[in-house]
Design an enzyme around this catalytic site. Sequence first.
Site, PDB file in Angstrom:
ATOM      1  N   ILE A 219       0.773  -1.351   0.045  1.00 52.39           N
ATOM      2  CA  ILE A 219      -0.015  -0.071  -0.167  1.00 52.39           C
ATOM      3  C   ILE A 219       0.868   1.271  -0.063  1.00 52.39           C
ATOM      4  O   ILE A 219       0.448   2.174  -0.652  1.00 52.39           O
ATOM      5  CB  ILE A 219      -1.000   0.049   1.411  1.00 52.39           C
ATOM      6  N   ASP A 261      14.470   3.927  10.584  1.00 53.03           N
ATOM      7  CA  ASP A 261      13.350   3.394  11.352  1.00 53.03           C
ATOM      8  C   ASP A 261      12.868   4.352  12.306  1.00 53.03           C
ATOM      9  O   ASP A 261      13.195   4.828  12.910  1.00 53.03           O
ATOM     10  CB  ASP A 261      14.226   2.433  12.274  1.00 53.03           C
ATOM     11  N   LEU A 296      -3.470 -14.762  19.797  1.00 57.01           N
ATOM     12  CA  LEU A 296      -4.591 -14.471  20.821  1.00 57.01           C
ATOM     13  C   LEU A 296      -4.106 -13.946  22.083  1.00 57.01           C
ATOM     14  O   LEU A 296      -3.128 -13.926  22.773  1.00 57.01           O
ATOM     15  CB  LEU A 296      -5.194 -15.877  21.215  1.00 57.01           C
ATOM     16  N   LEU A 297      -5.099 -13.076  22.519  1.00 57.36           N
ATOM     17  CA  LEU A 297      -4.856 -12.110  23.740  1.00 57.36           C
ATOM     18  C   LEU A 297      -4.148 -12.936  24.888  1.00 57.36           C
ATOM     19  O   LEU A 297      -3.498 -12.333  25.758  1.00 57.36           O
ATOM     20  CB  LEU A 297      -5.995 -11.228  23.839  1.00 57.36           C
ATOM     21  N   TYR A 353      -2.804  -5.192  17.228  1.00 62.90           N
ATOM     22  CA  TYR A 353      -2.911  -4.529  16.272  1.00 62.90           C
ATOM     23  C   TYR A 353      -4.347  -3.642  16.278  1.00 62.90           C
ATOM     24  O   TYR A 353      -4.150  -2.297  15.803  1.00 62.90           O
ATOM     25  CB  TYR A 353      -3.083  -5.439  14.822  1.00 62.90           C
ATOM     26  N   LYS A 357      -4.557   0.483  15.950  1.00 61.74           N
ATOM     27  CA  LYS A 357      -5.246   1.270  14.721  1.00 61.74           C
ATOM     28  C   LYS A 357      -6.420   1.980  15.300  1.00 61.74           C
ATOM     29  O   LYS A 357      -6.771   2.900  14.819  1.00 61.74           O
ATOM     30  CB  LYS A 357      -5.703   0.070  13.816  1.00 61.74           C
ATOM     31  N   THR A 388      -3.026  -7.518  -1.312  1.00 57.70           N
ATOM     32  CA  THR A 388      -1.678  -7.391  -1.141  1.00 57.70           C
ATOM     33  C   THR A 388      -0.904  -8.938  -1.093  1.00 57.70           C
ATOM     34  O   THR A 388      -1.460  -9.911  -1.199  1.00 57.70           O
ATOM     35  CB  THR A 388      -1.288  -6.750   0.261  1.00 57.70           C
TER      36      THR A 388
END
Length: 447
Positions: A219, A261, A296-297, A353, A357, A388
């Site tokens: 992207i 970075d 997984l959490l 993630y 976001k 993608t």
Amino acid sequence: MSNDTFRDLSQNPLVQRLGVPRIPVLRRYSPGQPLLDGPALVSAVGAGRNAEQIRALLKDAGVADAGAEGKVAAAVLDATGARTLDDLAAAREFLTPAVRRLAPSGRLLLLGPEPDPADVEASAVAQAFEGIVRSAGKEVRAGATANLLVVHPDAPPAAADSAVRFFLSARSAYVDGQVVRIGVPVGQAQDPIGMDSSAEVDRPLAGRVAVVTGAARGIGAAIADTLARDGAIVVAVDVPAAGEALARVANRTGGTALQLDITAPDAAERLLAHLRERHGRVDVVVHNAGITRDKLLANMDADRWNAVLAVNLRAQLAINDALLASDVLSDTGRIVCISSTSGIAGNRGQANYAASKAGVIGMVRALAPRLAERGATINAIAPGFIETEMTGKMPLGTREAGRRINSLRQGGLPVDVAETVGWLGQAESGGVTGQVVRVCGQSLLGA
């Protein structure tokens, strides 16, 4: 282009005879393409104040007025003056035949009023248009879309021009069922457009300096290509390990490459120093760099959590703080942050993630008033399922599910995100700030 075998097969008449639904091939933008490929139908209900401006815009773009019959490339309803249920009924009288007349890849665009807290019926009517457009987005077919612009009562008619062009054009191919608010353009009290009227419509970013993080591939590379196509001078940024791919992007776009970075303690300082030395300013900042470290959490470790938050959110916060404290961001600065529908709807195995976001969205809303004081805007784009290299490696069932659970029944392309970045990056888009625009084909997730 995506490798969507099912969509390609669905175009075959023999396959369609078996009852297989046809997946539309979307009309996407290419340089020199007309705004619309057919006539447009424009009307108003109530004391709409934008219809004449839209008609003038379409006339300048060479778009003919639609007759009483036949297909239309777009149907635009100015309902900015709608306040009563009778106005809502009048909107239905326009929309019902207009939707039937929409051609493939047609555009249904509504301009609605801001809710008026002092008038209960007017507030109900204003909110009703959101229900209409979200439903229409699920009903229109053959690649058509439906979107709503909510126009502030103090915004001059020209403030919506860039959004009207975007949502009517092929640039918005994968943006569907969205609500965008148009306010008084920031920093442009005397000049609501905020750009030279002689600017080329095909090169709306001419001369603007744009920095894109995570630009080496996917992207990010598509964003760099699209901004350069639209006239921007691109500074492509990515980690040193991606240096070779980054150099190819910079060479292709005629821009420069900066190996950096963005999680380094001095990253913001180095980025601003580069921009000041090479260009003296920056007009468009695109925070695209991002990583995933799924788990997984219940099994999430600190390294995965911290790595994702460092790249996806902490670095953006640091760079934005540096921009606010400097004179590098121009008077028509536009910051565009890439969020995700995962930050809106969540996703199994992506608590880190989704947190990053969703955090981007919170950052955008909080920074918008501060940036407005200096004439700048900040917005977020939340992509849905975008084709993608990463999605190409998904198991077939997972990939097919991701592609089909939206109103357009297919995955988007990186260029769909890039086109939305280009629109928000225009100087003319000063009336849009603090917003989240989903590029997801009206995904059912988080709707």
